[in-house]
Motif scaffolding. Structure first.
Motif, PDB file in Angstrom:
ATOM      1  N   THR A  92     -24.830 -11.795 -44.565  1.00  0.00           N
ATOM      2  CA  THR A  92     -25.124 -12.150 -43.179  1.00  0.00           C
ATOM      3  C   THR A  92     -24.189 -11.376 -42.250  1.00  0.00           C
ATOM      4  OG1 THR A  92     -23.632 -14.002 -43.504  1.00  0.00           O
ATOM      5  CG2 THR A  92     -25.993 -14.480 -43.605  1.00  0.00           C
ATOM      6  N   SER A  93     -24.509 -11.407 -40.987  1.00  0.00           N
ATOM      7  CA  SER A  93     -23.656 -10.741 -40.004  1.00  0.00           C
ATOM      8  C   SER A  93     -22.751 -11.781 -39.346  1.00  0.00           C
ATOM      9  CB  SER A  93     -24.516 -10.078 -38.934  1.00  0.00           C
ATOM     10  OG  SER A  93     -25.069 -11.059 -38.080  1.00  0.00           O
ATOM     11  N   PHE A  94     -21.722 -11.300 -38.728  1.00  0.00           N
ATOM     12  CA  PHE A  94     -20.796 -12.186 -38.011  1.00  0.00           C
ATOM     13  C   PHE A  94     -21.544 -12.995 -36.955  1.00  0.00           C
ATOM     14  CE2 PHE A  94     -17.720 -13.123 -34.663  1.00  0.00           C
ATOM     15  CZ  PHE A  94     -16.643 -13.615 -35.391  1.00  0.00           C
ATOM     16  N   THR A  95     -22.418 -12.311 -36.209  1.00  0.00           N
ATOM     17  CA  THR A  95     -23.166 -12.988 -35.144  1.00  0.00           C
ATOM     18  C   THR A  95     -23.999 -14.138 -35.720  1.00  0.00           C
ATOM     19  OG1 THR A  95     -23.283 -10.876 -34.013  1.00  0.00           O
ATOM     20  CG2 THR A  95     -24.760 -12.587 -33.217  1.00  0.00           C
ATOM     21  N   GLU A  96     -24.665 -13.869 -36.837  1.00  0.00           N
ATOM     22  CA  GLU A  96     -25.483 -14.913 -37.469  1.00  0.00           C
ATOM     23  C   GLU A  96     -24.610 -16.058 -38.009  1.00  0.00           C
ATOM     24  OE1 GLU A  96     -28.942 -11.893 -39.144  1.00  0.00           O
ATOM     25  OE2 GLU A  96     -27.196 -12.377 -40.368  1.00  0.00           O
ATOM     26  N   ASP A  97     -23.507 -15.696 -38.630  1.00  0.00           N
ATOM     27  CA  ASP A  97     -22.614 -16.727 -39.190  1.00  0.00           C
ATOM     28  C   ASP A  97     -22.156 -17.693 -38.096  1.00  0.00           C
ATOM     29  OD1 ASP A  97     -22.760 -15.617 -41.690  1.00  0.00           O
ATOM     30  OD2 ASP A  97     -20.924 -14.429 -41.457  1.00  0.00           O
ATOM     31  N   MET A  98     -21.800 -17.128 -36.951  1.00  0.00           N
ATOM     32  CA  MET A  98     -21.290 -17.980 -35.876  1.00  0.00           C
ATOM     33  C   MET A  98     -22.424 -18.795 -35.240  1.00  0.00           C
ATOM     34  SD  MET A  98     -18.229 -17.617 -36.176  1.00  0.00           S
ATOM     35  CE  MET A  98     -17.963 -16.779 -37.707  1.00  0.00           C
ATOM     36  N   ALA A  99     -23.592 -18.156 -35.084  1.00  0.00           N
ATOM     37  CA  ALA A  99     -24.736 -18.861 -34.485  1.00  0.00           C
ATOM     38  C   ALA A  99     -25.097 -20.076 -35.344  1.00  0.00           C
ATOM     39  CB  ALA A  99     -25.922 -17.922 -34.364  1.00  0.00           C
ATOM     40  N   ARG A 100     -25.021 -19.916 -36.656  1.00  0.00           N
ATOM     41  CA  ARG A 100     -25.353 -21.020 -37.558  1.00  0.00           C
ATOM     42  C   ARG A 100     -24.411 -22.207 -37.338  1.00  0.00           C
ATOM     43  NH1 ARG A 100     -25.663 -18.049 -42.340  1.00  0.00           N
ATOM     44  NH2 ARG A 100     -27.484 -17.150 -41.363  1.00  0.00           N
ATOM     45  N   ARG A 101     -23.220 -21.914 -36.876  1.00  0.00           N
ATOM     46  CA  ARG A 101     -22.251 -22.995 -36.616  1.00  0.00           C
ATOM     47  C   ARG A 101     -22.311 -23.476 -35.171  1.00  0.00           C
ATOM     48  NH1 ARG A 101     -19.776 -19.279 -39.806  1.00  0.00           N
ATOM     49  NH2 ARG A 101     -19.345 -20.227 -41.814  1.00  0.00           N
ATOM     50  N   GLY A 102     -23.260 -22.962 -34.434  1.00  0.00           N
ATOM     51  CA  GLY A 102     -23.362 -23.366 -33.031  1.00  0.00           C
ATOM     52  C   GLY A 102     -22.306 -22.701 -32.168  1.00  0.00           C
ATOM     53  N   MET A 103     -21.731 -21.603 -32.653  1.00  0.00           N
ATOM     54  CA  MET A 103     -20.703 -20.904 -31.867  1.00  0.00           C
ATOM     55  C   MET A 103     -21.287 -19.595 -31.314  1.00  0.00           C
ATOM     56  SD  MET A 103     -17.681 -21.391 -34.637  1.00  0.00           S
ATOM     57  CE  MET A 103     -16.134 -21.293 -33.759  1.00  0.00           C
ATOM     58  N   THR A 104     -20.706 -19.134 -30.254  1.00  0.00           N
ATOM     59  CA  THR A 104     -21.172 -17.881 -29.662  1.00  0.00           C
ATOM     60  C   THR A 104     -20.228 -16.758 -30.056  1.00  0.00           C
ATOM     61  OG1 THR A 104     -21.934 -19.188 -27.821  1.00  0.00           O
ATOM     62  CG2 THR A 104     -21.884 -16.806 -27.492  1.00  0.00           C
ATOM     63  N   ALA A 105     -20.808 -15.737 -30.654  1.00  0.00           N
ATOM     64  CA  ALA A 105     -19.996 -14.593 -31.081  1.00  0.00           C
ATOM     65  C   ALA A 105     -19.963 -13.561 -29.974  1.00  0.00           C
ATOM     66  CB  ALA A 105     -20.612 -13.979 -32.328  1.00  0.00           C
ATOM     67  N   ARG A 106     -18.798 -12.967 -29.805  1.00  0.00           N
ATOM     68  CA  ARG A 106     -18.756 -11.800 -28.920  1.00  0.00           C
ATOM     69  C   ARG A 106     -17.714 -10.823 -29.453  1.00  0.00           C
ATOM     70  NH1 ARG A 106     -14.728 -11.676 -25.047  1.00  0.00           N
ATOM     71  NH2 ARG A 106     -13.517 -13.588 -25.130  1.00  0.00           N
ATOM     72  N   SER A 107     -17.747  -9.623 -28.943  1.00  0.00           N
ATOM     73  CA  SER A 107     -16.821  -8.606 -29.430  1.00  0.00           C
ATOM     74  C   SER A 107     -16.059  -8.001 -28.275  1.00  0.00           C
ATOM     75  CB  SER A 107     -17.581  -7.471 -30.121  1.00  0.00           C
ATOM     76  OG  SER A 107     -18.222  -7.923 -31.263  1.00  0.00           O
ATOM     77  N   GLU A 108     -14.806  -7.682 -28.535  1.00  0.00           N
ATOM     78  CA  GLU A 108     -14.054  -6.846 -27.609  1.00  0.00           C
ATOM     79  C   GLU A 108     -13.995  -5.495 -28.296  1.00  0.00           C
ATOM     80  OE1 GLU A 108      -9.969  -8.135 -26.424  1.00  0.00           O
ATOM     81  OE2 GLU A 108     -11.191  -9.722 -25.500  1.00  0.00           O
ATOM     82  N   TRP A 109     -14.571  -4.492 -27.669  1.00  0.00           N
ATOM     83  CA  TRP A 109     -14.639  -3.195 -28.326  1.00  0.00           C
ATOM     84  C   TRP A 109     -13.295  -2.488 -28.295  1.00  0.00           C
ATOM     85  CZ3 TRP A 109     -18.495  -1.830 -31.381  1.00  0.00           C
ATOM     86  CH2 TRP A 109     -19.660  -2.599 -31.303  1.00  0.00           C
ATOM     87  N   LEU A 110     -12.899  -1.971 -29.438  1.00  0.00           N
ATOM     88  CA  LEU A 110     -11.650  -1.218 -29.514  1.00  0.00           C
ATOM     89  C   LEU A 110     -11.951   0.275 -29.581  1.00  0.00           C
ATOM     90  CD1 LEU A 110      -9.978  -3.487 -32.237  1.00  0.00           C
ATOM     91  CD2 LEU A 110      -9.647  -3.626 -29.760  1.00  0.00           C
ATOM     92  N   HIS A 111     -13.103   0.589 -30.159  1.00  0.00           N
ATOM     93  CA  HIS A 111     -13.515   1.990 -30.268  1.00  0.00           C
ATOM     94  C   HIS A 111     -14.991   2.082 -30.651  1.00  0.00           C
ATOM     95  CE1 HIS A 111     -13.349   6.246 -31.188  1.00  0.00           C
ATOM     96  NE2 HIS A 111     -14.033   5.979 -32.279  1.00  0.00           N
ATOM     97  N   LYS A 112     -15.658   3.094 -30.107  1.00  0.00           N
ATOM     98  CA  LYS A 112     -17.010   3.448 -30.536  1.00  0.00           C
ATOM     99  C   LYS A 112     -17.068   4.960 -30.439  1.00  0.00           C
ATOM    100  CE  LYS A 112     -19.596  -0.049 -28.142  1.00  0.00           C
ATOM    101  NZ  LYS A 112     -20.735  -0.410 -27.320  1.00  0.00           N
ATOM    102  N   GLY A 113     -17.454   5.634 -31.515  1.00  0.00           N
ATOM    103  CA  GLY A 113     -17.534   7.089 -31.417  1.00  0.00           C
ATOM    104  C   GLY A 113     -18.200   7.727 -32.611  1.00  0.00           C
ATOM    105  N   VAL A 114     -18.585   8.976 -32.410  1.00  0.00           N
ATOM    106  CA  VAL A 114     -19.194   9.763 -33.490  1.00  0.00           C
ATOM    107  C   VAL A 114     -18.127  10.726 -34.003  1.00  0.00           C
ATOM    108  CG1 VAL A 114     -21.024  11.404 -34.053  1.00  0.00           C
ATOM    109  CG2 VAL A 114     -21.449   9.588 -32.396  1.00  0.00           C
ATOM    110  N   HIS A 115     -17.980  10.776 -35.318  1.00  0.00           N
ATOM    111  CA  HIS A 115     -16.894  11.570 -35.899  1.00  0.00           C
ATOM    112  C   HIS A 115     -17.362  12.397 -37.093  1.00  0.00           C
ATOM    113  CE1 HIS A 115     -13.749   9.316 -33.691  1.00  0.00           C
ATOM    114  NE2 HIS A 115     -14.669   8.363 -33.731  1.00  0.00           N
ATOM    115  N   THR A 116     -16.516  13.360 -37.434  1.00  0.00           N
ATOM    116  CA  THR A 116     -16.684  14.037 -38.712  1.00  0.00           C
ATOM    117  C   THR A 116     -16.135  13.076 -39.762  1.00  0.00           C
ATOM    118  OG1 THR A 116     -16.370  16.161 -37.660  1.00  0.00           O
ATOM    119  CG2 THR A 116     -15.956  16.079 -40.028  1.00  0.00           C
ATOM    120  N   PRO A 117     -16.910  12.771 -40.794  1.00  0.00           N
ATOM    121  CA  PRO A 117     -16.449  11.755 -41.733  1.00  0.00           C
ATOM    122  C   PRO A 117     -15.196  12.156 -42.516  1.00  0.00           C
ATOM    123  CG  PRO A 117     -18.512  12.763 -42.475  1.00  0.00           C
ATOM    124  CD  PRO A 117     -18.255  13.271 -41.103  1.00  0.00           C
ATOM    125  N   SER A 118     -14.397  11.161 -42.834  1.00  0.00           N
ATOM    126  CA  SER A 118     -13.229  11.391 -43.686  1.00  0.00           C
ATOM    127  C   SER A 118     -13.736  11.544 -45.126  1.00  0.00           C
ATOM    128  CB  SER A 118     -12.293  10.192 -43.591  1.00  0.00           C
ATOM    129  OG  SER A 118     -12.922   9.076 -44.215  1.00  0.00           O
TER     130      SER A 118
END
Ligand code: GLP
Length: 245
Positions: A92-118
């Motif tokens: 399952t995903s984090f969002t689904e796990d929390m929704a199942r518990r009646g909680m609201t999931a949200r994210s604070e983004w630390l990074h999003k980017g396209v990279h050359t893979p390691s």
């Protein structure tokens, strides 16, 4: 919230007295869980102590987990965490796990980017030379309680532009018909380092669970390689066991 007898009672250095006063305010509920602390300079002025003293008292309480510093928004009284019971057998995903518990999931983004893979990403995700990987790092929060830090690497073929993910990664993969159906997950014990502890609002050195998930499509292609750090005090992982053949 600050009582008149701000630095009354007890012996020892000023910051210890101030720390005790703040601790008492939390204990008796003058300062409630989730409350923001006034700015350091206001406390310093009110208590007629230096900002260094205030800073030291607050640092101690952050280290003890009584207060939490949130980047950009200030210092708050920590909330007692309610434990999340997580089944280990379901993908399952984090969002689904929390929704199942009646909680609201949200994210604070630390990074999003396209990279050359390691080299690791290339091997794990089965990426060819010259291909790209999308990296998404975020602090995962449920009902304002930070629970985990996740660093996901997704093959560029499946998610060429990570900036379109605003909430659930799995929901986005599902839209693109590349939601994983199988995963291998490894959980190990760790102690929180300073930066991570700060984000999660726990003392440095607190128990953490380091979780690595590699998830796959039905075809066997790897979609996602995610390294996560979960709060040890917030999770119980539960698995059902059956006797082997
Ligand atoms: C869990 C997993 C991650 C996965 C995430 C997706 O937290 N540990 O490997 O990437 O779920 O969650 P969401 O779809 O909410 O972004």
């Amino acid at each position: 919230f600050l009582p008149g007898r701000l630095l009354a009672g007890g012996t020892g250095p000023l910051y210890v007295k101030l720390r005790r006063t703040l601790e008492d305010a939390v204990k008796v509920g003058t300062l409630k869980h989730g409350d923001a602390l006034p700015p350091e300079r206001d406390i310093a002025e009110y208590a007629a102590v230096s900002r260094v003293t205030v800073r030291k008292a607050i640092d101690d309480l952050v280290a003890e987990g009584v207060l939490v510093r949130r980047h950009g928004s200030g210092t708050f009284v920590a909330k007692p965490v309610s434990k999340v019971e997580q089944r280990l057998s379901q993908l399952t995903s984090f969002t689904e796990d929390m929704a199942r518990r009646g909680m609201t999931a949200r994210s604070e983004w630390l990074h999003k980017g396209v990279h050359t893979p390691s080299p690791d990403e290339m091997m794990i995700l089965g990426l060819a030379a010259g291909t790209k990987v999308s990296r998404l790092s975020r602090l995962r929060i449920a009902d304002d309680q930070p629970l985990a830090i996740e660093h996901a690497s997704v093959s560029g073929e499946f998610l060429p532009d990570p900036s379109i993910v605003t909430s659930s990664l799995y929901a986005e993969l599902e839209k693109r018909q590349v939601r994983p159906v199988r995963a291998v997950q490894r959980i190990s014990a760790t102690n929180m380092k300073e930066a991570d502890a700060g984000l999660l609002g726990v003392p440095v050195g607190a128990a953490g669970l380091s979780i690595e998930r590699i998830s796959y499509l039905g075809s066997g292609r790897a979609v996602e390689f995610t390294r996560s750090l979960y709060r040890g005090d917030a999770y119980d992982f539960v698995a059902e066991l059956t006797i082997g053949a």
